[in-house]
Design an enzyme around this catalytic site. Structure first.
Site, PDB file in Angstrom:
ATOM      1  N   ASP A  18      -7.190   8.838   1.433  1.00 59.77           N
ATOM      2  CA  ASP A  18      -6.573   6.542   2.257  1.00 59.77           C
ATOM      3  C   ASP A  18      -6.378   6.234   2.798  1.00 59.77           C
ATOM      4  OD1 ASP A  18      -4.881   4.644   0.503  1.00 59.77           O
ATOM      5  OD2 ASP A  18      -3.501   5.917   1.376  1.00 59.77           O
ATOM      6  N   ASP A  20      -3.376   3.474   4.105  1.00 59.18           N
ATOM      7  CA  ASP A  20      -1.628   3.268   4.329  1.00 59.18           C
ATOM      8  C   ASP A  20      -1.139   4.259   3.914  1.00 59.18           C
ATOM      9  OD1 ASP A  20      -2.406   0.703   5.162  1.00 59.18           O
ATOM     10  OD2 ASP A  20      -3.750  -0.087   3.614  1.00 59.18           O
ATOM     11  N   ASP A 181      -1.450  10.070  -0.196  1.00 63.73           N
ATOM     12  CA  ASP A 181       0.071   9.746   0.010  1.00 63.73           C
ATOM     13  C   ASP A 181       1.177   9.377  -0.913  1.00 63.73           C
ATOM     14  OD1 ASP A 181      -1.041   6.794   0.403  1.00 63.73           O
ATOM     15  OD2 ASP A 181       1.500   6.740   0.393  1.00 63.73           O
TER      16      ASP A 181
END
Length: 230
Positions: A18, A20, A181
């Protein structure tokens, strides 16, 4: 559900990572672009904690969440197109200027690549934002594939982007680990049949990452590389 401590993951041939909240702390960019958009609409500024809770399911969802602070659902849609156009213009103008890399991102990507893993970046960020940010931060060269939120008909938490990477790499999902995240990454990975590791420092809609169903929590991408073997 409490996520377990990270296990030794064997038989892994590729990693889907990922952007961001996983590789780049982009919330300060969101803060600037969103509040400039809100100023265009005559709205008050939002704080970074509020904005961070809205991050993770794509730009359209982000805009609707930001507008919902001030408007009812029908009013959100009435203002949506203007807000989206304003946000795009402001974000492109400052993309990466206020962002920072998380610790050991370059080291982690290099370690994964040195182990022979193929790497893909899968983000819900539009490609027009994602690719320049990867280039600005020096991360683009690590990746064989990059998919944004507008690359395919569906985005995370749908498994389609992860399954597409598996197909492009010619690998079975169980040979691929997703690293992210948030619950978006974990849900997409579980649905695709991939392994999944989470980092604890990102956004995850303001919720604890320890409640996400994953194969473990790793403090950095470098630590993720240490627990992965081909």
């Amino acid at each position: 559900m409490n996520a377990p401590e990270p296990l030794a993951l064997s038989g892994i041939r590729a990693a889907i990572i990922d952007l961001d909240g996983t590789m780049v702390h982009t919330a300060p960019d969101f803060l600037v672009a969103i509040n400039r958009m809100r100023s265009d609409l005559g709205l008050h500024a939002l704080d970074i904690e509020t904005i961070t809770r809205f991050v993770g399911k794509g730009t359209e969802n982000l805009m609707r969440k930001v507008l919902s602070v001030d408007y009812a659902a029908d009013e959100v849609e009435a203002h949506f197109e203007r807000a989206l156009a304003s946000y795009h213009a402001h974000y492109i103008a400052i993309n990466g200027q206020y962002s920072t890399l998380y610790p050991e991102v370059h080291e982690g990507l290099a370690a994964l690549r040195d182990k022979g893993l193929r790497l893909a970046c899968v983000t819900n960020k539009p490609m027009a934002f994602a690719v320049p940010l990867l280039e600005k931060t020096g991360l683009h060269g690590y990746f064989d594939l990059v998919y944004g939120g507008d690359s395919l008909p569906k985005k995370k938490p749908d498994p389609l982007p992860l399954l597409t990477v598996c197909e492009e790499f010619g690998l079975a999902p169980e040979q691929v680990v997703a690293i992210g995240d948030s619950s978006n990454d974990a849900q997409a990975a579980r649905a695709a049949g991939c392994k999944v590791l989470n980092v604890p420092y990102g956004y995850n809609h303001g919720e604890s990452i320890h409640n996400v169903d994953s194969d473990g929590i790793v403090p950095t991408l470098l630590e993720a590389a240490h627990c992965i073997s081909v």
